[in-house]
Design an enzyme around this catalytic site. Structure first.
Site, PDB file in Angstrom:
ATOM      1  N   ARG A  18       0.966  -1.288  -0.273  1.00  0.00           N
ATOM      2  CA  ARG A  18      -0.232   0.737   0.076  1.00  0.00           C
ATOM      3  C   ARG A  18       1.104   1.697  -0.013  1.00  0.00           C
ATOM      4  O   ARG A  18       0.642   2.120  -0.804  1.00  0.00           O
ATOM      5  CB  ARG A  18      -1.258  -0.389   1.048  1.00  0.00           C
ATOM      6  CG  ARG A  18      -1.748   0.976   1.475  1.00  0.00           C
ATOM      7  CD  ARG A  18      -2.431   1.027   2.694  1.00  0.00           C
ATOM      8  NE  ARG A  18      -3.180   2.122   2.986  1.00  0.00           N
ATOM      9  CZ  ARG A  18      -2.228   3.613   3.751  1.00  0.00           C
ATOM     10  NH1 ARG A  18      -1.617   3.831   4.476  1.00  0.00           N
ATOM     11  NH2 ARG A  18      -3.182   4.035   4.083  1.00  0.00           N
ATOM     12  N   ILE A  54       9.107 -13.231   9.364  1.00  0.00           N
ATOM     13  CA  ILE A  54       7.861 -13.372  10.746  1.00  0.00           C
ATOM     14  C   ILE A  54      10.221 -13.761  11.712  1.00  0.00           C
ATOM     15  O   ILE A  54       9.619 -14.054  12.698  1.00  0.00           O
ATOM     16  CB  ILE A  54       7.220 -14.085  10.927  1.00  0.00           C
ATOM     17  CG1 ILE A  54       7.053 -15.784  10.437  1.00  0.00           C
ATOM     18  CG2 ILE A  54       5.729 -13.520  10.122  1.00  0.00           C
ATOM     19  CD1 ILE A  54       6.779 -17.005  11.289  1.00  0.00           C
ATOM     20  N   ASP A  55      10.556 -14.130  10.834  1.00  0.00           N
ATOM     21  CA  ASP A  55      11.599 -15.081  11.119  1.00  0.00           C
ATOM     22  C   ASP A  55      12.934 -13.819  11.974  1.00  0.00           C
ATOM     23  O   ASP A  55      13.178 -14.185  13.293  1.00  0.00           O
ATOM     24  CB  ASP A  55      12.697 -15.961  10.183  1.00  0.00           C
ATOM     25  CG  ASP A  55      11.591 -17.435  10.501  1.00  0.00           C
ATOM     26  OD1 ASP A  55      12.714 -17.734   9.427  1.00  0.00           O
ATOM     27  OD2 ASP A  55      10.534 -17.527  11.187  1.00  0.00           O
ATOM     28  N   GLY A  58      16.581 -14.486   0.072  1.00  0.00           N
ATOM     29  CA  GLY A  58      16.784 -15.017  -0.604  1.00  0.00           C
ATOM     30  C   GLY A  58      15.996 -13.750  -1.850  1.00  0.00           C
ATOM     31  O   GLY A  58      16.365 -13.648  -3.565  1.00  0.00           O
ATOM     32  N   GLY A  89      10.881 -21.143  13.189  1.00  0.00           N
ATOM     33  CA  GLY A  89      12.149 -20.593  12.659  1.00  0.00           C
ATOM     34  C   GLY A  89      13.216 -21.790  12.489  1.00  0.00           C
ATOM     35  O   GLY A  89      13.505 -22.269  13.165  1.00  0.00           O
ATOM     36  N   GLY A  91       7.492 -16.577  29.583  1.00  0.00           N
ATOM     37  CA  GLY A  91       8.301 -17.182  31.387  1.00  0.00           C
ATOM     38  C   GLY A  91       8.422 -18.493  31.015  1.00  0.00           C
ATOM     39  O   GLY A  91       7.786 -18.974  31.773  1.00  0.00           O
ATOM     40  N   HIS A 147       1.967 -22.181  10.801  1.00  0.00           N
ATOM     41  CA  HIS A 147       1.714 -21.790  10.286  1.00  0.00           C
ATOM     42  C   HIS A 147       0.502 -20.047  10.503  1.00  0.00           C
ATOM     43  O   HIS A 147       0.163 -18.996  10.390  1.00  0.00           O
ATOM     44  CB  HIS A 147       1.091 -22.010   8.806  1.00  0.00           C
ATOM     45  CG  HIS A 147       2.201 -22.436   8.102  1.00  0.00           C
ATOM     46  ND1 HIS A 147       2.813 -23.229   8.474  1.00  0.00           N
ATOM     47  CD2 HIS A 147       3.492 -21.951   6.919  1.00  0.00           C
ATOM     48  CE1 HIS A 147       3.937 -23.671   7.161  1.00  0.00           C
ATOM     49  NE2 HIS A 147       3.860 -22.681   6.694  1.00  0.00           N
TER      50      HIS A 147
HETATM   51  O1  F6P Z   1      10.635 -18.140   6.790  1.00  0.00           O
HETATM   52  C1  F6P Z   1       9.339 -17.970   7.115  1.00  0.00           C
HETATM   53  C2  F6P Z   1       9.048 -19.335   7.774  1.00  0.00           C
HETATM   54  O2  F6P Z   1       7.599 -19.051   8.204  1.00  0.00           O
HETATM   55  C3  F6P Z   1      10.319 -20.094   8.737  1.00  0.00           C
HETATM   56  O3  F6P Z   1       9.801 -19.467  10.002  1.00  0.00           O
HETATM   57  C4  F6P Z   1       9.096 -21.491   8.237  1.00  0.00           C
HETATM   58  O4  F6P Z   1      10.192 -22.386   8.319  1.00  0.00           O
HETATM   59  C5  F6P Z   1       9.327 -21.188   7.003  1.00  0.00           C
HETATM   60  O5  F6P Z   1       9.102 -19.613   6.046  1.00  0.00           O
HETATM   61  C6  F6P Z   1       7.779 -22.225   6.464  1.00  0.00           C
HETATM   62  O6  F6P Z   1       8.234 -21.885   4.715  1.00  0.00           O
HETATM   63  P1  F6P Z   1       6.124 -22.994   4.214  1.00  0.00           P
HETATM   64  O7  F6P Z   1       5.145 -21.788   4.272  1.00  0.00           O
HETATM   65  O8  F6P Z   1       7.038 -23.039   2.605  1.00  0.00           O
HETATM   66  O9  F6P Z   1       6.306 -23.811   4.718  1.00  0.00           O
END
Ligand code: F6P
Length: 347
Positions: A29, A135-136, A112, A179, A194, A275
């Site tokens: 956006r 998100i990592d 990438g 991760g 915690g 996810h």
């Molecule tokens: O790179 C972000 C991520 O969510 C990682 O934390 C996770 O291992 C990977 O993508 C999962 O990839 P995909 O959505 O292709 O299964």
């Protein structure tokens, strides 16, 4: 239409690539609105670099990005493209840049995505700017990536809910967070909730020292529920599996759970958040950061810059050379690591 400013680019493309992240729509956006303000046209490229190869593109106006700042996911879809890794694929992509009249591209994604952008701009006269979105939060050249705050809060909310029921039943919970190679999310959510123990890919774990002893200390201190946060890519010391192999039959979480059961006789409940951490309405931090980054990405292209990554550095938004940026490796927050060791070590 805003001020008529001298722009080094006339028409730019915008795409999202790799794992999606909440806030990507806010960035798209901001790219569109900032470009329109400067009198630059925008073409939306669907499905990442593959969309550029396939010519899956459309002219975007400000109405295309109305009411998306608060939506998770990406209206441009995302995909990973093997074909774009080939010179032939990138030639097709560049031919579409010429066909659609693109002289710049904003690529929102991870390392990438940026490597692909760099390959394209090295081989062809197209300007590229990257915006970090994963998100990592594991892109080494920036202190913050779009999506991290939202994903962390999603995981924290889930772990808090799990703690309620584990407390009631006096159980052990093993929570696997995302991760694959980076422990940023696990470390941050473990601190915020915690956790009794936190396991991350960067530090292969020893079941006795890093898990069982912490559970025993907590039990001795009177606790009867235990929360173990495990990054999906956390590996046992010397377990011999390759970097990209899932451990055990279900992943790191199940491996840790079965070892706790074997050694302590507890029956841990394992939860793989998966996810769900990638979705949801972006947080305020992600909306505002994404908007700022989208703005600065257009500014960079408009001022004739290329091969730049927009980064978040000590609270400010700036840009860094993409080649230099790609050399920088992810670093965990050192004081989060230090504080986490103390918080999980003192019972
Ligand atoms: O790179 C972000 C991520 O969510 C990682 O934390 C996770 O291992 C990977 O993508 C999962 O990839 P995909 O959505 O292709 O299964």
């Amino acid at each position: 239409m805003g001020e008529q400013i001298n722009n080094a680019v006339r028409r730019i493309g915008v795409l999202t690539s790799g794992g999606d992240a909440p806030g990507m729509n806010a960035a798209v956006r901001a790219v569109v609105r900032s470009a329109v303000y400067r009198g630059i046209e925008v073409v939306g490229i669907r499905r990442g670099w593959q969309g550029l190869i396939n010519g899956d593109m459309y002219k975007m106006t400000t109405s295309d990005v109305s009411h998306i700042i608060n939506l998770g996911g990406t209206i441009l879809y995302t995909a990973r493209s093997e074909e774009f890794r080939t010179p032939e694929g990138r030639k097709k992509a560049y031919n579409n840049c010429r066909l659609f009249g693109l002289d710049g591209i904003v690529a929102i994604g991870g390392d990438g995505t940026f490597a692909g952008a760099l390959a394209l701009s090295t081989e062809y006269p197209i300007s590229v700017v990257g915006i970090p979105g994963t998100i990592d939060n594991d892109i080494g050249c920036t202190h913050y990536c779009i999506g991290y705050d939202t994903a962390a809060n999603t995981a924290i909310d889930a772990i808090d809910k799990l703690r309620d029921t584990m407390q009631s039943h006096e159980r052990c919970s093993v929570i696997e967070v995302m991760g694959h190679r980076a422990g940023n999310l696990a470390l941050y959510t473990g601190l915020a909730t915690g956790a009794t123990a936190v396991l991350i890919p960067e530090e292969p774990w020893d079941i006795e020292k890093d898990v069982l002893d912490k559970i025993r200390s907590a039990r001795l201190a009177g606790r009867t529920n235990f929360m173990i946060v495990v990054a999906e890519g956390a590996k046992q010391k010397d377990d011999g599996t390759l970097d990209n192999e899932k451990v055990g039959d279900g992943g790191a979480g199940y491996q840790v759970g079965s070892l706790i059961e074997e050694h302590l006789g507890l029956s841990p409940r394992v939860t793989v958040l998966g996810h769900v951490q990638r979705g949801g309405r972006p947080s305020a931090r992600d909306r505002v950061t994404a908007t700022r980054m989208g703005y600065f990405a257009v500014e960079a292209l408009a001022n004739g810059k290329t091969n730049r990554v927009i980064i978040h550095e000590h609270g400010a938004i700036t840009d860094i050379d993409m080649v230099e940026g790609l050399k920088m490796k992810n670093k965990l927050n050192e004081d989060e690591k230090l504080v986490s060791k103390t918080m999980t070590g003192a019972h």
